[in-house]
Scaffold this active site. Structure first.
Site, short mmCIF file in Angstrom:
data_model
loop_
_atom_site.label_atom_id
_atom_site.label_comp_id
_atom_site.label_asym_id
_atom_site.label_seq_id
_atom_site.Cartn_x
_atom_site.Cartn_y
_atom_site.Cartn_z
N ASP A 130 -8.30 11.24 0.59
CA ASP A 130 -7.23 10.32 0.18
C ASP A 130 -5.88 11.02 0.34
OD1 ASP A 130 -9.22 8.57 -0.56
OD2 ASP A 130 -8.86 8.71 -2.71
N MET A 131 -4.82 10.24 0.51
CA MET A 131 -3.47 10.82 0.51
C MET A 131 -2.82 10.48 -0.83
SD MET A 131 -1.47 12.75 2.22
CE MET A 131 -1.67 12.72 4.00
N ARG A 180 -7.44 6.79 8.02
CA ARG A 180 -7.47 5.54 7.24
C ARG A 180 -6.00 5.17 7.01
NH1 ARG A 180 -8.55 6.52 1.32
NH2 ARG A 180 -10.71 6.84 1.93
N ARG A 285 -3.30 -0.30 -9.08
CA ARG A 285 -3.79 -1.63 -8.66
C ARG A 285 -2.98 -2.73 -9.33
NH1 ARG A 285 -6.00 1.90 -6.23
NH2 ARG A 285 -4.14 1.43 -5.06
P1 FDA Z 1 -0.46 -5.90 -0.20
O1 FDA Z 1 -0.36 -5.16 -1.50
O2 FDA Z 1 0.79 -6.35 0.45
O3 FDA Z 1 -1.46 -7.12 -0.42
C1 FDA Z 1 -1.79 -8.06 0.56
C2 FDA Z 1 -2.60 -9.18 -0.12
O4 FDA Z 1 -3.84 -8.66 -0.60
C3 FDA Z 1 -1.93 -9.76 -1.37
O5 FDA Z 1 -1.07 -10.80 -1.05
C4 FDA Z 1 -3.12 -10.21 -2.18
O6 FDA Z 1 -3.59 -11.43 -1.71
C5 FDA Z 1 -4.17 -9.17 -1.89
N1 FDA Z 1 -4.16 -8.04 -2.89
C6 FDA Z 1 -3.65 -6.80 -2.68
N2 FDA Z 1 -3.83 -6.02 -3.76
C7 FDA Z 1 -4.45 -6.75 -4.68
C8 FDA Z 1 -4.92 -6.49 -6.00
N3 FDA Z 1 -4.76 -5.28 -6.58
N4 FDA Z 1 -5.52 -7.50 -6.68
C9 FDA Z 1 -5.71 -8.69 -6.08
N5 FDA Z 1 -5.29 -8.99 -4.82
C10 FDA Z 1 -4.67 -8.06 -4.13
N6 FDA Z 1 -3.07 4.43 -1.05
C11 FDA Z 1 -2.64 5.71 -0.98
O7 FDA Z 1 -1.47 5.97 -1.23
N7 FDA Z 1 -3.52 6.71 -0.66
C12 FDA Z 1 -4.82 6.46 -0.35
O8 FDA Z 1 -5.58 7.39 -0.04
C13 FDA Z 1 -5.28 5.11 -0.41
N8 FDA Z 1 -6.57 4.79 -0.13
C14 FDA Z 1 -6.92 3.47 0.00
C15 FDA Z 1 -8.20 3.13 0.45
C16 FDA Z 1 -8.51 1.80 0.70
C17 FDA Z 1 -9.88 1.45 1.23
C18 FDA Z 1 -7.55 0.78 0.46
C19 FDA Z 1 -7.83 -0.66 0.75
C20 FDA Z 1 -6.31 1.11 -0.05
C21 FDA Z 1 -5.99 2.44 -0.30
N9 FDA Z 1 -4.74 2.78 -0.81
C22 FDA Z 1 -4.36 4.09 -0.77
C23 FDA Z 1 -3.86 1.75 -1.42
C24 FDA Z 1 -2.83 1.19 -0.45
O9 FDA Z 1 -1.84 2.16 -0.19
C25 FDA Z 1 -2.16 -0.06 -1.02
O10 FDA Z 1 -1.46 0.28 -2.18
C26 FDA Z 1 -3.11 -1.21 -1.35
O11 FDA Z 1 -4.11 -1.33 -0.38
C27 FDA Z 1 -2.36 -2.55 -1.43
O12 FDA Z 1 -1.75 -2.83 -0.20
P2 FDA Z 1 -2.30 -3.92 0.85
O13 FDA Z 1 -2.26 -3.27 2.18
O14 FDA Z 1 -3.61 -4.43 0.44
O15 FDA Z 1 -1.19 -5.02 0.91
#
Ligand code: FDA
Length: 303
Positions: A130-131, A180, A285
């Site tokens: 992870d970062m 990732r 989250r």
């Molecule tokens: P965004 O937050 O813009 O969401 C897009 C859409 O997804 C929203 O409109 C909603 O519909 C849905 N959604 C998103 N989050 C939701 C929630 N919590 N509850 C309900 N619905 C939701 N970060 C990091 O800094 N270091 C890391 O190592 C990782 N590792 C990691 C692994 C994996 C598998 C994932 C999916 C994510 C991470 N992250 C992470 C977190 C990442 O940086 C980011 O904060 C989240 O994925 C939320 O961003 P989205 O890209 O989903 O878009």
């Protein structure tokens, strides 16, 4: 604004003590965390596997401040890998380097990651790093570069919101990094990280293209349907099919979409956290979706 406050609170020990007292307190926690025990996560991944979704097993915990804490996390990771082997579930293993002592003993941390990489490889899976906060990026990149030589399938999370990420990737292009790609989840100042959603999304798209051209097996980690479609189009443009990249999402977020994508023939993995140190993870989250906060606070107040 509320999102930034939650990210601030995610790094405050006193707020954590007040809100948690170490227990899984509410349905909101249960929604995002598979459970307190390793077996809870194994069971959650087994169910995901039935839907054609792979796991990314995550032992919660970060920012460990003493060698005993890092050694304990290492032992728990080893135990996790042993259980993966025994149960035969399809999962990778996510690690946070600050949980393995990166902040105070980089050499020991590298040794731990090397041993976990070897154990994972021996049972046919691999480790994903992870970062974390921007203060750890340089050291995390060093660890990745060093160990990529031993473990070609080691995956590294890279954050699209960091201004430096395209430069970091360019500097790693000789490795064909297996990344990732995430948007980025921590509170970072404007000098370090893009703040506007549109800018972050644009950088995400730019890096997606880069990963198809210069990386290995791009991991597109987002719940954002537009960015997933973008990756699909980028693959098509290069005459690659939908299995040429992996889509990763979080446990408890858009499960229906995860299943739908798996049914359509995409490779999907779901990040499944377990353990009692859920507080900072959950706060990040909630910051992404403050609408969930109401349920969490109701549970805390009503306990
Ligand atoms: P965004 O937050 O813009 O969401 C897009 C859409 O997804 C929203 O409109 C909603 O519909 C849905 N959604 C998103 N989050 C939701 C929630 N919590 N509850 C309900 N619905 C939701 N970060 C990091 O800094 N270091 C890391 O190592 C990782 N590792 C990691 C692994 C994996 C598998 C994932 C999916 C994510 C991470 N992250 C992470 C977190 C990442 O940086 C980011 O904060 C989240 O994925 C939320 O961003 P989205 O890209 O989903 O878009």
């Amino acid at each position: 604004m509320l999102g930034r406050m939650l990210l601030w609170a995610s790094e405050r020990k006193r707020v954590e003590r007040f809100l948690t007292q170490g227990r899984l307190t509410s349905p909101v926690v249960e929604r995002f965390v598979a459970g307190a025990r390793l077996d809870d996560a194994i069971e959650a991944i087994r169910r995901l596997n039935e839907d054609g979704i792979g796991g990314i097993l995550d032992l919660l915990g970060e920012g460990v401040t003493d060698p005993a804490g890092a050694a304990q996390a290492f032992d728990e990771y080893l135990e996790s890998i042993k259980r993966i082997d025994e149960t035969g579930i399809d999962t990778t293993v996510a690690i946070k380097l600050t949980q393995l002592g990166l902040a105070f003993d980089k050499g020991q941390c590298i040794d731990y990651v090397r041993r976990l990489g070897a154990e994972a490889q021996a049972i046919g899976t691999y480790v994903e790093i992870d970062m974390e906060q921007s203060a750890y990026v340089d050291d995390t990149l060093d660890v990745y570069r060093l160990l990529k030589a031993d473990f070609d399938d080691l995956r590294l999370a890279m954050q699209a919101y960091l201004r430096r990420t395209p430069v970091d990737l360019e500097a790693m292009s000789d490795l064909r990094p297996k990344v990732r790609l995430v948007k980025g989840a921590y509170a970072e100042p404007e000098e370090i990280a893009l703040q506007k959603r549109k800018e972050i999304d644009n950088q995400f798209r730019f890096i997606t293209e880069w990963l198809f051209d210069r990386g290995d097996d791009p991991g597109i980690a987002t719940h954002d349907s537009r960015l997933i479609l973008y990756a699909r189009a980028a693959a098509l443009e290069r005459n690659l099919d939908r299995t040429s990249f992996e889509i990763q999402m979080l446990y408890g977020v858009r499960h229906d979409l995860q299943r739908e994508l798996a049914r359509e023939g995409h490779r999907v993995r779901c990040y499944v956290p377990f353990g009692s140190a859920w507080y900072p993870y959950l706060m990040r989250r909630l910051a992404e979706r403050p609408a969930n906060l109401r349920f969490f606070l109701r549970a805390v107040v009503g306990r």
